[in-house]
Design a protein around this motif. Structure first.
Motif, PDB file in Angstrom:
ATOM      1  N   THR A  24       0.850  -1.189   0.000  1.00  0.00           N
ATOM      2  CA  THR A  24       0.000   0.000   0.000  1.00  0.00           C
ATOM      3  C   THR A  24       0.885   1.237   0.000  1.00  0.00           C
ATOM      4  O   THR A  24       1.660   1.445   0.936  1.00  0.00           O
ATOM      5  CB  THR A  24      -0.923   0.027   1.231  1.00  0.00           C
ATOM      6  OG1 THR A  24      -1.761  -1.136   1.220  1.00  0.00           O
ATOM      7  CG2 THR A  24      -1.795   1.271   1.226  1.00  0.00           C
ATOM      8  N   LEU A  25       0.778   2.032  -1.042  1.00  0.00           N
ATOM      9  CA  LEU A  25       1.531   3.279  -1.123  1.00  0.00           C
ATOM     10  C   LEU A  25       0.605   4.440  -0.795  1.00  0.00           C
ATOM     11  O   LEU A  25      -0.499   4.549  -1.343  1.00  0.00           O
ATOM     12  CB  LEU A  25       2.133   3.465  -2.517  1.00  0.00           C
ATOM     13  CG  LEU A  25       3.108   4.649  -2.660  1.00  0.00           C
ATOM     14  CD1 LEU A  25       4.227   4.311  -3.651  1.00  0.00           C
ATOM     15  CD2 LEU A  25       2.411   5.932  -3.098  1.00  0.00           C
ATOM     16  N   VAL A  26       1.066   5.294   0.110  1.00  0.00           N
ATOM     17  CA  VAL A  26       0.276   6.452   0.528  1.00  0.00           C
ATOM     18  C   VAL A  26       0.930   7.727   0.007  1.00  0.00           C
ATOM     19  O   VAL A  26       2.117   7.973   0.255  1.00  0.00           O
ATOM     20  CB  VAL A  26       0.149   6.523   2.062  1.00  0.00           C
ATOM     21  CG1 VAL A  26      -0.732   7.705   2.470  1.00  0.00           C
ATOM     22  CG2 VAL A  26      -0.422   5.229   2.613  1.00  0.00           C
ATOM     23  N   PHE A  27       0.152   8.496  -0.715  1.00  0.00           N
ATOM     24  CA  PHE A  27       0.591   9.784  -1.258  1.00  0.00           C
ATOM     25  C   PHE A  27      -0.111  10.874  -0.471  1.00  0.00           C
ATOM     26  O   PHE A  27      -1.337  10.958  -0.460  1.00  0.00           O
ATOM     27  CB  PHE A  27       0.226   9.862  -2.738  1.00  0.00           C
ATOM     28  CG  PHE A  27       0.467  11.196  -3.385  1.00  0.00           C
ATOM     29  CD1 PHE A  27       1.702  11.820  -3.298  1.00  0.00           C
ATOM     30  CD2 PHE A  27      -0.539  11.814  -4.120  1.00  0.00           C
ATOM     31  CE1 PHE A  27       1.930  13.051  -3.922  1.00  0.00           C
ATOM     32  CE2 PHE A  27      -0.326  13.034  -4.750  1.00  0.00           C
ATOM     33  CZ  PHE A  27       0.910  13.647  -4.642  1.00  0.00           C
ATOM     34  N   CYS A  28       0.652  11.713   0.222  1.00  0.00           N
ATOM     35  CA  CYS A  28       0.056  12.834   0.950  1.00  0.00           C
ATOM     36  C   CYS A  28      -0.186  13.970  -0.035  1.00  0.00           C
ATOM     37  O   CYS A  28       0.655  14.859  -0.198  1.00  0.00           O
ATOM     38  CB  CYS A  28       0.973  13.283   2.087  1.00  0.00           C
ATOM     39  SG  CYS A  28       0.809  12.274   3.568  1.00  0.00           S
ATOM     40  N   SER A  29      -1.318  13.921  -0.714  1.00  0.00           N
ATOM     41  CA  SER A  29      -1.625  14.935  -1.725  1.00  0.00           C
ATOM     42  C   SER A  29      -1.988  16.253  -1.054  1.00  0.00           C
ATOM     43  O   SER A  29      -2.376  16.288   0.115  1.00  0.00           O
ATOM     44  CB  SER A  29      -2.757  14.473  -2.635  1.00  0.00           C
ATOM     45  OG  SER A  29      -3.957  14.347  -1.912  1.00  0.00           O
ATOM     46  N   MET A 259       5.375  12.963  -0.740  1.00  0.00           N
ATOM     47  CA  MET A 259       4.648  14.206  -0.524  1.00  0.00           C
ATOM     48  C   MET A 259       5.060  15.224  -1.583  1.00  0.00           C
ATOM     49  O   MET A 259       6.223  15.268  -1.988  1.00  0.00           O
ATOM     50  CB  MET A 259       4.891  14.769   0.873  1.00  0.00           C
ATOM     51  CG  MET A 259       6.307  15.237   1.141  1.00  0.00           C
ATOM     52  SD  MET A 259       6.473  16.297   2.617  1.00  0.00           S
ATOM     53  CE  MET A 259       5.938  17.898   1.968  1.00  0.00           C
ATOM     54  N   PRO A 260       4.142  16.044  -2.050  1.00  0.00           N
ATOM     55  CA  PRO A 260       4.484  17.099  -2.984  1.00  0.00           C
ATOM     56  C   PRO A 260       4.700  18.425  -2.268  1.00  0.00           C
ATOM     57  O   PRO A 260       4.262  18.607  -1.133  1.00  0.00           O
ATOM     58  CB  PRO A 260       3.245  17.167  -3.875  1.00  0.00           C
ATOM     59  CG  PRO A 260       2.117  16.874  -2.926  1.00  0.00           C
ATOM     60  CD  PRO A 260       2.680  15.908  -1.898  1.00  0.00           C
ATOM     61  N   TYR A 261       5.372  19.322  -2.937  1.00  0.00           N
ATOM     62  CA  TYR A 261       5.434  20.736  -2.559  1.00  0.00           C
ATOM     63  C   TYR A 261       5.879  20.984  -1.120  1.00  0.00           C
ATOM     64  O   TYR A 261       5.138  21.523  -0.297  1.00  0.00           O
ATOM     65  CB  TYR A 261       4.085  21.411  -2.816  1.00  0.00           C
ATOM     66  CG  TYR A 261       3.471  20.986  -4.131  1.00  0.00           C
ATOM     67  CD1 TYR A 261       4.197  21.104  -5.323  1.00  0.00           C
ATOM     68  CD2 TYR A 261       2.193  20.430  -4.194  1.00  0.00           C
ATOM     69  CE1 TYR A 261       3.651  20.682  -6.528  1.00  0.00           C
ATOM     70  CE2 TYR A 261       1.639  20.024  -5.395  1.00  0.00           C
ATOM     71  CZ  TYR A 261       2.377  20.148  -6.569  1.00  0.00           C
ATOM     72  OH  TYR A 261       1.848  19.738  -7.758  1.00  0.00           O
TER      73      TYR A 261
END
Length: 529
Positions: A24-29, A259-261
């Protein structure tokens, strides 16, 4: 903070360490998507959550580059005059099976016609569904460009154009051209639930949409029958986390993988953290402040030039970007071909700015600066940037109120022209200068809202139209260089910065690439170890 993070981790049912059976990959958008049909929207947040996960296009961009490669079309040919493009479609492509839809056939030419005719034909049964505002299709004048779309057979489609369009194939790789299921559309129409096609999406892409909780979470699972091979990731979760500080805490705690930005102030610490790989790349982007040129006094070139001169861009670069970027003078980044380095930027000169405002008959001006509620590489802290501009303008007698809204509302209201001035930016969609200049500054975009300056300059627009129809890159380059000169003289924007893009990922993540077009892609070799 620790209790909150733990609760979220337990709520997700995740074992980010990789100990769980399913990967499970979690992306903190950074924000909630506007919706799940990319043809209706323009935000990268939406594209990450829809076109890059759920859908495919006829052609696509090679991971980590702007090179166009086959997608749903295995191959394509163009006529010598550039007016006909024939796409040979891939066979055996399976649509997603969801709780609401079970496909009975594979992808074919009917789906291409359904997708593009919906955007193009006003009498199409789905044209007006969900508002019928197809942003990129309008901004790029696709309705004028297309002459016909023909189904040659089940696996061959021919596009005929009214005039040559040099970036046409690259444009077909853009998010707005994501292909929908005609069969799903027919089923929803029969049940009276047409709008579900945009909110309960079904595509051919590497991930199947499972659920969405607004402002909280999006869940996906791997598409087992994906035509290009099943994803290494079994489950993908977008944990919507608007605050960059909280995203960073989650990343450090192992509650998200990517995480982005990031805040520029955190980059140095991320670079030293053994649990984080800090990826970086020169951004194909520009951050800007657009004047609403339909509103006085911003309809005066002299006023726009004066307010350009009143802004200390170096201070913005130092304070907001922490030096991780460069001052922008053109509407396209220096990493893109046709960049005109001979253009001279406006000097920071408050005294001259005051004199020019007086010459224009402007005194006691009260206005606003709209500040984005989300972070982007081209603007990592819009509120702080707005405060710096506010202070600079105060020095020349201009009083500016800072205004913001939720991201979707911000985009909608600024599209409608409610702002005086607005902070925005752009990351390229296809590596072509047309994608910056025509989409953001052309007259069609002024009518359709992509051009937030609402600026329509006939000489500039004609130059861009000519450049679109020329196939020789040297000739196109000369035209775009001329257009940049016109843009700078007319000053519909304050061009602020081009940034370096930083992407912190957990050390467990392998194969993730920084995409030059700003997308976050969790297929194409991405894995967890």
């Amino acid at each position: 903070m620790k209790k909150t993070l733990l609760a979220l981790s337990l709520g997700l049912g995740l074992a980010v360490s990789g100990a769980a059976q399913a990967k499970t990959l979690v992306f903190c958008s950074e924000g909630s998507p506007e919706g799940f049909n990319p043809s209706l929207y323009s935000a990268g947040t939406t594209f990450d959550a829809s076109s890059q996960t759920i859908f495919n296009r006829l052609v696509q961009f090679e991971p980590g580059s702007t090179k166009v490669v086959p997608g749903l079309a295995e191959s394509w040919t163009a006529s010598a005059d550039g007016l006909e493009y024939t796409f040979n479609l891939r066979k055996g492509v399976k649509y997603h099976t969801t709780k609401d839809f079970t496909p009975t056939r594979d992808f074919n030419a009917d789906d291409i016609l359904f997708t593009f005719n919906r955007m193009w034909k006003e009498d199409h049964p789905y044209h007006d569904v969900s508002g019928g505002d197809y942003k990129y299709f309008g901004w790029m004048s696709m309705g004028d460009l297309l002459k016909s779309i023909e189904k040659v057979d089940d696996y061959t489609v021919k596009f005929t154009l009214n005039y040559a369009e040099a970036p046409f194939v690259s444009n077909m790789a853009m998010d707005f051209a994501s292909v929908l299921s005609a069969e799903y559309g027919d089923e929803l129409a029969a049940s009276g639930n047409k709008a579900d096609i945009d909110h309960k999406p079904v595509g051919t892409g590497p991930f199947v949409f499972k659920s969405y909780q607004k402002d909280a979470m999006i869940r996906y699972t791997a598409h087992d029958d994906y035509w290009n091979g099943r994803s290494n990731i079994d489950k993908l979760v977008f944990a919507i986390t608007t605050d960059a500080n909280v995203r960073y805490q989650k990343l450090k705690a192992g509650e998200c993988h990517v995480m982005p930005y990031p805040n520029p102030a955190d980059v140095a610490a991320m670079d030293k953290d053994p649990d984080i790989n800090l990826l970086r790349q020169e951004g194909l982007n520009v951050g800007y402040l657009a004047f609403n040129t339909e509103k006085p006094p911003f309809d005066q070139k002299l006023v726009r030039q004066a307010l350009n001169m009143a802004i200390d861009k170096q201070s913005i670069l130092d304070v907001v970007f922490k030096g991780a970027g460069s001052i922008a003078k053109n509407p396209i980044p220096p990493t893109i071909w046709s960049y005109n380095d001979d253009v001279k930027d406006y000097d920071y000169n408050p005294e001259k700015a005051k004199a020019m405002l007086a010459e224009a008959g402007v005194s006691g001006l009260k206005t606003n600066i709209w500040a984005m509620p989300v972070q982007r590489p081209y603007n990592p802290n819009a509120r702080r940037m707005a405060e710096l501009i506010q202070a600079d303008w105060a020095k020349v007698g201009v009083e500016a109120e800072i205004v913001t809204f939720e991201w979707g509302e911000y985009l909608k209201r600024s599209k409608n022209g409610e702002h005086d001035t607005v902070l925005l930016g752009w990351t390229g969609d296809n590596g072509d200068p047309d994608n910056f200049m025509y989409v953001l500054l052309g007259c069609d975009a002024a009518k359709d809202g992509g051009n937030r300056a609402r600026w329509c300059n006939e000489e500039f627009d004609n130059t861009l139209r000519q450049a679109k129809q020329v196939t020789d890159q040297a000739e196109r380059t000369a035209l775009y260089e001329s257009a940049q000169v016109i843009f700078k003289e007319e000053a519909p924007w304050v061009t602020i910065a081009h940034s370096v893009v930083f992407k912190p990922v957990r050390k467990e993540v392998t194969g993730f690439k920084v995409h030059p077009l700003g997308s976050h892609i969790f297929y194409d070799g991405v894995d967890l170890k």
